[in-house]
Design an enzyme around this catalytic site. Structure first.
Site, PDB file in Angstrom:
ATOM      1  N   ASP A  56       3.709 -28.710 -55.595  1.00 47.29           N
ATOM      2  CA  ASP A  56       4.688 -28.707 -54.325  1.00 47.29           C
ATOM      3  C   ASP A  56       5.396 -30.259 -54.412  1.00 47.29           C
ATOM      4  O   ASP A  56       4.881 -31.180 -54.900  1.00 47.29           O
ATOM      5  CB  ASP A  56       4.155 -28.121 -53.274  1.00 47.29           C
ATOM      6  CG  ASP A  56       5.489 -27.646 -52.244  1.00 47.29           C
ATOM      7  OD1 ASP A  56       6.574 -27.797 -52.713  1.00 47.29           O
ATOM      8  OD2 ASP A  56       5.006 -27.107 -51.436  1.00 47.29           O
ATOM      9  N   CYS A  70     -20.348  -8.673 -46.851  1.00 39.24           N
ATOM     10  CA  CYS A  70     -20.186  -9.071 -48.278  1.00 39.24           C
ATOM     11  C   CYS A  70     -21.005  -9.245 -49.321  1.00 39.24           C
ATOM     12  O   CYS A  70     -22.139  -9.542 -48.933  1.00 39.24           O
ATOM     13  CB  CYS A  70     -18.912 -10.448 -47.858  1.00 39.24           C
ATOM     14  SG  CYS A  70     -18.563 -11.074 -49.620  1.00 39.24           S
TER      15      CYS A  70
END
Ligand code: GUN
Ligand code: ZN
Length: 484
Positions: free
Chosen positions: A92, A278
């Site tokens: 970026d 998870c």
């Protein structure tokens, strides 16, 4: 190896693509998530990202440019060497710093040339991210600057680097569309939709969807689309369904710093966790108490790893869903988890006609999972088909929930299957009419069935229903009677 972006499959406006990058061995399978790497704060060393399943990463060229520690090394050794990552690296430009702090100390040309000089694979001009809801004049003025900088980027010699053509325009759909058209005409390689971070932070997902729809009207289908700053896994399926191909996540690291545990449904503060729901390598190896008691560095590292695992896992799930033609079912599941996703999904369904343009005519069985399913593009497409066909003159439609209706010998009988409506005999066993439907129908499904009946010309003679509510029957053509 072919270079560029090739679309292999569609589902709604989502695509399964292959993005080849000059000089890199592997092809990126999209939709793909790019972990954001800040060289100053590596909660996960970039060299380990490959083992998480990250195919590419994004870092900030402006942070490298302004860093005494990294600038010269990046110029001499290249950014891949500095970060220790062999895959594609997107950089970026400092535009995000521009939007947060009001200015940056570099020109468009300088930062583009710097990104190319350090060997980034995809580089970004210094676009101007205009916040949401500003006066139109400001959005238009900013967009003119972004446009000029994109056109300049297209003229510069940036070696082999691919170049982003960011889409701006704030919350003005016509400016977003215009900006999309500039990006498409620029000849550049990737179209990131910018300045959505403030919308994402406020969970304004309906506006995000509207913004992407507008950008895509100008962009057309050819370029890969990156949703700048979208890193929460709960919205990946939704954003993929509107046609976003690339995502970047700083969320995994930022949330970890704030002791927050990501799931595909929400974000949970570590203090609230009694279980770790998870099975990633972090979660199978620890428990909430151990995590809370760990020193802050270890805790942050563990949370960042878990957060990145669930994010990349969701992106794999999105790709698999597109492969099977099940993307909208996945979006509906996520929409049940968070009202902001539901808002975004409802906005997406308002554009059912645009979704239909590339949606395959046939895919895996349609599952009716919520009232929103009644507005899916497959339903709209069936209704359009009903309008084009030539129904028999004495047609009796009978709700498929009703058995054994008496008709005259001259009449043709078609069943009504909500939400699709009339089922012509020849189409009975074809997609999407082979849908899995719940036995108990909701009002949205019945209403959609009536909308289908309304498309028949000539209208049916009789419609036999199964105790449908008055409000649904009000629009129904033909002689309407209840079976009981
Ligand atoms: N990161 C988050 N939003 C933006 C944006 O609009 N432009 C650029 N260049 N980077 C971003
Ligand atoms: Zn985990």
């Amino acid at each position: 190896m072919t270079e560029g972006f090739e679309i292999r499959r569609h589902d709604a406006a989502g695509r399964l693509g292959e993005f080849s990058i000059p000089g890199r061995e592997t092809t990126v399978r999209t939709p793909a998530l790019m972990p954001v790497v800040n060289p100053h704060l590596d909660s996960i060393p970039p060299g380990e990202l490959d083992a998480f399943g990250a195919q590419l990463l994004i870092t900030n060229g402006y942070i490298v440019y302004t860093s005494d520690e990294y600038r010269d090394r990046a110029r001499s050794e290249g950014i891949h060497e500095v970060l220790g990552f062999d895959g594609p690296i997107v950089t970026d430009s400092g535009s995000f710093q521009l939007s947060e702090y009001g200015s940056v100390d570099v020109s468009n040309e300088e930062i583009l040339e710097f990104q190319a000089a350090i060997g980034a694979d995809v580089v970004t001009p210094l676009d101007v991210p205009t916040p949401p809801d500003v006066p139109r004049e400001r959005a238009a003025d900013d967009l003119a600057v972004t446009t000029e900088r994109i056109e300049r980027a297209a003229d510069l010699d940036l070696g082999d680097a691919l170049v982003n053509a960011p889409v701006q325009g704030s919350t003005f759909p016509d400016l977003r569309e215009q900006s999309g058209a500039v990006a498409a005409a620029s000849g550049l390689d990737v179209a990131p939709v910018g300045a959505v971070v403030p919308l994402l932070r406020e969970y304004r997902y309906a506006t995000v969807i509207e913004t992407v729809l507008a950008a895509k009207r100008g962009l057309g289908p050819a370029m890969p689309v990156h949703l700048f700053g979208a890193g929460h896994p709960m919205m990946f399926a939704l954003a993929a369904a509107v046609g976003c191909d690339l995502f970047d996540s700083a969320a995994y690291a930022r949330y970890a710093r704030d002791d927050r545990y990501l799931t595909v449904r929400a974000t949970t503060p570590l203090d609230e966790l009694r279980e770790l729901p998870c099975s990633c390598p972090v979660c199978v190896d620890t428990d909430p108490t151990t995590l809370r008691d760990a020193d802050s560095d270890r805790r942050e590292r563990a949370l960042a790893r878990h957060n990145l695992h669930v994010s990349l896992e969701e992106m794999r799930r999105v790709r698999q869903a597109i492969h099977r033609g099940r993307l909208l079912e996945l979006v509906e599941t996520r929409a049940r988890g968070h009202p902001a996703v539901l808002d975004g999904y409802r906005r997406l369904l308002d554009a059912s006609a645009a979704l239909e343009a590339h949606d395959p005519v046939s895919k895996d069985t349609f599952f009716y999972c919520s009232a929103e399913s009644a507005r899916r593009p497959e339903v709209t497409r069936h209704h359009d088909r009903l309008e084009r066909l030539d129904p028999p003159d004495s047609l009796v439609l009978v709700d498929e929930a009703v058995a054994g209706v008496e008709t005259s010998d001259a009449a043709t009988v078609w069943p009504i299957r909500p939400p699709f409506g009339p089922v012509p005999t020849d189409l009975r066993d074809t997609y999407p009419l082979t849908a899995e439907l719940p036995e108990r129908r909701d009002r949205d499904a019945l209403q959609a069935a009536v909308a289908g009946i309304e498309r028949l010309d000539p209208p049916p003679e009789r419609v036999v229903h199964d105790g449908w509510p008055e409000a649904v029957l009000a629009d129904c053509p033909g002689l309407v009677e209840s079976a009981d």
